[in-house]
Design an enzyme around this catalytic site. Structure first.
Site, PDB file in Angstrom:
ATOM      1  N   LYS A  73      15.937  -7.758  30.479  1.00 29.60           N
ATOM      2  CA  LYS A  73      15.115  -9.335  29.390  1.00 29.60           C
ATOM      3  C   LYS A  73      16.299  -9.085  28.467  1.00 29.60           C
ATOM      4  O   LYS A  73      16.269  -8.033  27.563  1.00 29.60           O
ATOM      5  CB  LYS A  73      13.922  -9.243  29.802  1.00 29.60           C
ATOM      6  CG  LYS A  73      13.950 -10.357  28.250  1.00 29.60           C
ATOM      7  CD  LYS A  73      12.895 -10.985  28.257  1.00 29.60           C
ATOM      8  CE  LYS A  73      11.807 -11.756  26.996  1.00 29.60           C
ATOM      9  NZ  LYS A  73      10.107 -12.330  26.619  1.00 29.60           N
TER      10      LYS A  73
ATOM     11  N   ASP B 283      13.435 -13.972  19.604  1.00 31.71           N
ATOM     12  CA  ASP B 283      11.961 -14.950  20.375  1.00 31.71           C
ATOM     13  C   ASP B 283      11.911 -15.873  19.510  1.00 31.71           C
ATOM     14  O   ASP B 283      10.693 -15.453  18.365  1.00 31.71           O
ATOM     15  CB  ASP B 283      11.758 -14.527  21.109  1.00 31.71           C
ATOM     16  CG  ASP B 283      10.977 -15.312  21.899  1.00 31.71           C
ATOM     17  OD1 ASP B 283      10.961 -16.554  22.390  1.00 31.71           O
ATOM     18  OD2 ASP B 283       9.467 -15.187  22.920  1.00 31.71           O
TER      19      ASP B 283
ATOM     20  N   LYS C 241       6.297 -19.522  18.136  1.00 35.74           N
ATOM     21  CA  LYS C 241       5.690 -18.296  17.681  1.00 35.74           C
ATOM     22  C   LYS C 241       4.686 -18.792  15.957  1.00 35.74           C
ATOM     23  O   LYS C 241       5.563 -19.135  15.385  1.00 35.74           O
ATOM     24  CB  LYS C 241       6.025 -17.130  17.428  1.00 35.74           C
ATOM     25  CG  LYS C 241       6.109 -16.801  19.320  1.00 35.74           C
ATOM     26  CD  LYS C 241       7.376 -15.157  18.547  1.00 35.74           C
ATOM     27  CE  LYS C 241       7.809 -15.183  20.436  1.00 35.74           C
ATOM     28  NZ  LYS C 241       6.508 -14.890  21.097  1.00 35.74           N
TER      29      LYS C 241
ATOM     30  N   ASP D 228      12.774  -8.401  21.602  1.00 33.47           N
ATOM     31  CA  ASP D 228      13.097  -8.804  22.719  1.00 33.47           C
ATOM     32  C   ASP D 228      13.781  -8.732  23.896  1.00 33.47           C
ATOM     33  O   ASP D 228      13.402  -9.481  25.061  1.00 33.47           O
ATOM     34  CB  ASP D 228      12.313 -10.633  22.661  1.00 33.47           C
ATOM     35  CG  ASP D 228      11.943 -11.047  23.285  1.00 33.47           C
ATOM     36  OD1 ASP D 228      10.613  -9.939  24.145  1.00 33.47           O
ATOM     37  OD2 ASP D 228      11.609 -11.945  23.953  1.00 33.47           O
TER      38      ASP D 228
ATOM     39  N   ASP E  92       7.683 -20.786  24.557  1.00 29.95           N
ATOM     40  CA  ASP E  92       7.672 -19.047  24.430  1.00 29.95           C
ATOM     41  C   ASP E  92       7.103 -18.229  25.983  1.00 29.95           C
ATOM     42  O   ASP E  92       8.134 -17.051  25.119  1.00 29.95           O
ATOM     43  CB  ASP E  92       6.516 -19.572  23.494  1.00 29.95           C
ATOM     44  CG  ASP E  92       6.135 -17.819  22.435  1.00 29.95           C
ATOM     45  OD1 ASP E  92       7.332 -17.047  22.494  1.00 29.95           O
ATOM     46  OD2 ASP E  92       5.811 -17.501  22.562  1.00 29.95           O
TER      47      ASP E  92
ATOM     48  N   GLU F  61      10.251 -18.002  27.909  1.00 29.62           N
ATOM     49  CA  GLU F  61      11.290 -17.992  27.629  1.00 29.62           C
ATOM     50  C   GLU F  61      11.793 -16.781  28.960  1.00 29.62           C
ATOM     51  O   GLU F  61      13.100 -17.191  29.628  1.00 29.62           O
ATOM     52  CB  GLU F  61      11.966 -18.230  26.617  1.00 29.62           C
ATOM     53  CG  GLU F  61      12.748 -17.115  26.179  1.00 29.62           C
ATOM     54  CD  GLU F  61      11.139 -15.675  25.194  1.00 29.62           C
ATOM     55  OE1 GLU F  61      11.356 -14.760  25.918  1.00 29.62           O
ATOM     56  OE2 GLU F  61      10.377 -16.400  25.379  1.00 29.62           O
TER      57      GLU F  61
ATOM     58  N   ARG G 152      10.821 -14.960  31.145  1.00 31.14           N
ATOM     59  CA  ARG G 152      11.185 -15.342  32.936  1.00 31.14           C
ATOM     60  C   ARG G 152      11.899 -16.433  33.446  1.00 31.14           C
ATOM     61  O   ARG G 152      12.603 -16.452  34.164  1.00 31.14           O
ATOM     62  CB  ARG G 152       9.474 -16.149  33.301  1.00 31.14           C
ATOM     63  CG  ARG G 152       9.087 -17.279  32.746  1.00 31.14           C
ATOM     64  CD  ARG G 152       7.247 -17.335  32.878  1.00 31.14           C
ATOM     65  NE  ARG G 152       6.566 -16.610  32.445  1.00 31.14           N
ATOM     66  CZ  ARG G 152       5.469 -16.567  32.190  1.00 31.14           C
ATOM     67  NH1 ARG G 152       4.758 -17.234  32.708  1.00 31.14           N
ATOM     68  NH2 ARG G 152       5.071 -15.439  31.369  1.00 31.14           N
TER      69      ARG G 152
END
Length: 522
Positions: free
Chosen positions: A284, A289, A296, A307, A366, A368, A370
């Site tokens: 990933k 993010d 968030k 991230d 959030d 995101e 996956r």
């Protein structure tokens, strides 16, 4: 701007008497005796320190005890030698209670060595006279490899973008010699070479993770991966937003189109002369993010520059494989995006058509990671690999369930156990978690094939929800595993053991150990 590269110390072997070495410091091991770890009492010098003890006329353990040494694992005690040995400084590092009938566990050696080398910042040349044995493999890793890895990783320090070093800051150790019985012995030389390759890969991962997000946006990150991979001899392909649109990568596009820095997908291929198995790696790469529309909270959001740790680990693993040359074909699929809030951002309630045609109803922007991973997993499965290994900072639920040091592992049972064993070998612990059918039932959508998150469980079992979602995109018959590294990939506390502050490089060494296992056992 190119990511700064952190230089690690040069590693070498020596078979000279440590008492006679012309270095700035010598490191020896010390055990607590009779279970006295953590308290004042009798100390026992570890093997490798015999000539040092003789030079101190048998008074060394008493001197260390006076200075407060207890032999606790990772404890560092410095002694000025005052000419007793050639080196001006002696460092005794704690190895815990003396093992019965065996040398210390490799991870004990790895962490202790890192602590000692970190404490010797300011010294240039250091020698390690620590207990090594051909059978020092309590968790399957040779002691020499553990010591060499600990030395290199303990010296890591990312100074990044400081205009100039602080006057009081001491430079990390620049050269480390490991004392062995025969410095020319081929196995020892091979172990040292491998340790240098592996720790360079870990350092590269840490460097990428530590870079601020404004300097490593998706196109830049993709370009840096491509440049390093091509230099290593890997086959490289980079898909830009036009390619992603043509290829139907709806998940990557949905997440990434909210940013002015458009998404990418990098494919790296390592093809050995001969192999009987193939492995797909997926990582990933969310360079930052915000949470998107489901924004968030601000507390700690700065850590979201990390991230992309899964992508950094996978890319660095591939670069290491190009040098290690295992007999297994490995292809990496690295989706990269920035999850930002704008007029182009995707929304809760959207239905996204993924690579392969499956439709996903979005409930939380959030979640995101996956979304981009599902597209990459689908692409990877189109080549029908024998094994698919994906790693990501996927869920805060991993930290809640397993803490900051233990990664969660989900997927095919046998492969999950192999990942767990590989992590134990290298000192990167993992724990297998279930993928319950009842979680999948709560992810049924009224308008699409699957919900992106559970409608009924909210954040309960959030780590499991992520794994269940990803499972939907793995082709039938492909052995697969998902490694959630949300906690272990970034250390917000002080350095400890072989972990630096910031990016840790997890799970590079686990991935390399797993590939070794696949080569050996299929």
């Amino acid at each position: 701007m190119t990511t700064p590269t952190t230089a690690l110390p040069t590693l070498s072997l020596a078979d000279t008497d440590p008492a006679d070495l012309t270095v700035d410091a010598v490191v020896i091991g010390v055990h607590s005796q009779d279970g006295a770890e953590g308290s004042a009492g009798e100390l026992l010098l570890a093997s490798g320190a015999e000539s040092i003890a003789a030079a101190f006329d048998g008074k060394l353990t008493a001197t260390l005890a006076v200075l407060g040494a207890t032999g606790g694992a990772g404890e560092v005690t410095k002694v000025a030698t005052l000419g007793t040995i050639t080196a001006p400084v002696l460092v005794a590092v704690g190895l815990g209670a003396e093992p019965v009938g065996a040398a210390p566990a490799p991870d004990t050696l790895r962490r202790a060595t890192a602590a000692a080398v970190r404490a010797l910042a300011g010294a240039k040349k250091v020698a390690l006279a620590l207990p090594l044995s051909d059978d020092a493999e309590d968790s399957g890793a040779p002691a020499l490899r553990a010591v060499a890895e600990g030395a290199a990783l303990g010296a890591y320090r990312f100074t990044g973008y400081k205009a100039k070093p602080a006057a009081a800051r001491k430079d990390p150790v620049s050269a480390v010699s490991v004392l062995v019985p025969d410095a020319k012995e081929q196995t020892a030389q091979s172990e040292l070479k491998r340790a240098a390759v592996v720790t360079t890969a870990v350092a590269r991962t840490r460097d990428w993770v530590n870079v601020p997000a404004n300097l490593l946006r998706p196109p830049t990150f993709a370009d840096e991966i491509a440049e390093a991979a091509a230099k290593a001899g890997l086959e490289v392909e980079v898909l830009d937003e036009q390619d992603l649109t043509k290829g139907g990568f709806g998940g990557v596009l949905a997440v990434g189109m909210g940013s002015a820095a458009k998404p990418r997908l990098v494919k790296l291929t390592y093809t050995p002369a001969s192999s009987t198995k193939s492995v797909a790696l997926v990582g990933k790469g969310i360079t930052f993010d915000t949470g998107g529309v489901s924004i968030k909270p601000p507390q700690g959001m700065w850590e979201m520059k990390s991230d992309m740790a899964g992508a950094a680990a996978v890319a660095s693993t591939m670069i290491a494989l190009a040098e290690l040359k295992p007999a297994v074909a490995v292809t990496a699929y690295i989706p990269i995006a920035e999850n930002m809030l704008s007029g182009e951002a995707y929304r809760p309630g959207d239905v996204v058509t993924m690579r392969g045609g499956k439709k996903v109803e979005v409930l939380n922007t959030d979640a995101e990671g996956r979304m981009i991973l599902a597209d990459a997993i689908t692409l990877a499965c189109e080549s029908n690999p024998d094994y698919l290994v994906e790693t990501s900072t996927l869920t805060g639920g991993q930290v809640i369930a397993l803490g900051k040091r233990i990664a969660g592992v989900m997927g095919s049972d046998e492969l999950a156990q192999r990942v767990k064993a590989a992590g134990e070998v290298v000192g990167e612990p993992t724990w297998p978690m279930p993928l319950p059918d009842d979680v999948r039932k709560t992810m049924e959508s009224d308008v699409a094939d699957i919900l992106q998150v559970s409608a009924g469980m909210e954040r309960a079992g959030h780590m499991l929800q992520g794994g269940v979602f990803l499972r939907e995109f793995v082709a039938e018959g492909v052995e697969w595993v998902h490694i959630d590294i949300a906690g272990p990939s970034f250390n917000s506390g002080e350095p400890t053991g072989h972990w630096s502050k910031g990016g840790t490089g997890v799970p590079v060494r686990t991935l390399l150990a797993l590939i070794d296992d696949i080569v050996a056992n299929g």
